[in-house]
Structure formats: structure tokens, C-alpha cells
Design an enzyme around this catalytic site. Structure first.
Site, mmCIF file in Angstrom:
data_model
loop_
_atom_site.group_PDB
_atom_site.id
_atom_site.type_symbol
_atom_site.label_atom_id
_atom_site.label_comp_id
_atom_site.label_asym_id
_atom_site.label_seq_id
_atom_site.Cartn_x
_atom_site.Cartn_y
_atom_site.Cartn_z
ATOM 1 N N CYS A 196 55.004 -1.900 -11.245
ATOM 2 C CA CYS A 196 53.331 -2.991 -11.972
ATOM 3 C C CYS A 196 53.465 -4.475 -12.585
ATOM 4 O O CYS A 196 52.665 -4.713 -12.755
ATOM 5 C CB CYS A 196 52.801 -2.221 -12.147
ATOM 6 S SG CYS A 196 53.437 -1.208 -14.019
ATOM 7 N N CYS B 131 51.806 4.961 -17.077
ATOM 8 C CA CYS B 131 51.014 4.492 -18.325
ATOM 9 C C CYS B 131 51.688 4.651 -19.408
ATOM 10 O O CYS B 131 52.347 3.511 -20.283
ATOM 11 C CB CYS B 131 49.698 3.477 -18.428
ATOM 12 S SG CYS B 131 49.519 2.577 -16.640
HETATM 13 FE FE1 FES Z 1 51.459 -1.049 -14.940
HETATM 14 FE FE2 FES Z 1 50.255 0.491 -16.359
HETATM 15 S S1 FES Z 1 49.887 -0.364 -14.504
HETATM 16 S S2 FES Z 1 51.356 -0.376 -16.750
#
Ligand code: FES
Length: 144
Positions: A34, A103
Site C-alpha cells: 500500500c 495496518c
Molecule cells: Fe496500508 Fe493501512 S492500507 S497501512
């Protein structure tokens, strides 16, 4: 509801945001998938984490997780902070959606990285197996 009240609260009013200029340990980790980045600063006195701050460039769950993680390790012995798991962070937040569990892994890793930095800077010996840094960021497939 997708997010618990605690997640929403810690996202909207994150605790311990900022930077410690003369930090004793700094941990920075990121998730390659991400692209989010988390940095945690710790101040240590007599083996106790007397202050902790964080900067997170990432999603709301990452901010909530780091906020909660800092609250959980503040005032605790370094060795105890090292045992903080993402599972404990998720439980303290009253849960995270499955696709957001990674996360919280970031928060666990950032705390560990900060402790490792503190140990390294002070030539304190440790068992490398105590550190799980290097999690592949599987996106929540690990046991949580
Ligand atoms: Fe990457 Fe939450 S989407 S840390």
C-alpha cells in the site's frame, strides 16, 4: 459499521502525534503493497519508555493503530513494548476489518524497529528472534 468507535476516535484524534528530536530509538517501517509509512520515536529512561511519538503517512487504520500502540507502550518497560503484538493492538481497537489487519502489523513492526534502534545505539544485547521485522505485508493473511 465498518470501523469500531475506538478506531474512529483514534483516527480522528490520534494520540502522541509528532516527533521526539532527541529520541533514544526511532523505528520506521513501510508496507510495500500500500506504500504506507510509519515512524515511531521512543524516549527511554531506566529501561522505561517515558515518551513516545509517531508520524504515520498512511490510511486511517494505520493512524489508529499507531495511536493505540503508542498509548499501550507509554510508561512500560522496553522489554514489554517489544512483546506488543498487532493482535493486541487490534483487540484494543475493538477490531479492524480483515483487509485492514496489515495496518496494525505496521504498528507492531514500528515499535519493534524503535526498540531495536534503541538496543543497537546503546549496545544492548538481544535475541534477533525477538524481532519479527521483515514481515512481508501479506495483507492480513497471518494469524490475527
Ligand atoms: Fe496500508 Fe493501512 S492500507 S497501512
Amino acid at each position: 459499521m465498518l470501523y469500531s468507535e475506538k478506531v474512529t476516535d483514534h483516527f480522528r484524534h490520534p494520540r502522541n502525534v509528532g516527533k521526539i528530536e532527541d529520541a533514544d530509538g526511532i523505528g520506521e517501517v513501510g508496507n510495500v503493497t500500500c506504500g504506507d509509512i510509519m515512524r515511531i520515536y521512543i524516549k527511554v529512561e531506566n529501561n522505561i519508555i517515558t515518551d513516545v511519538k509517531f508520524n504515520t503517512f498512511g490510511c486511517g487504520s494505520a493512524i489508529a493503530s499507531s495511536s493505540m500502540a503508542t498509548e499501550m507502550i507509554k510508561g512500560k518497560p522496553v522489554s514489554e513494548a517489544l512483546k506488543l503484538t498487532n493482535k493486541a493492538v487490534v483487540e484494543a481497537l475493538d477490531g479492524l476489518p480483515a483487509h485492514k489487519l496489515h495496518c496494525s502489523v505496521l504498528a507492531e513492526e514500528a515499535v519493534q524497529a524503535a526498540v531495536k534502534d534503541y538496543y543497537d545505539k546503546n549496545s544492548i544485547e538481544y535475541d534477533p528472534l525477538d524481532f519479527a521485522i521483515g514481515c512481508s505485508g501479506c495483507g492480513g493473511e497471518c494469524e490475527v
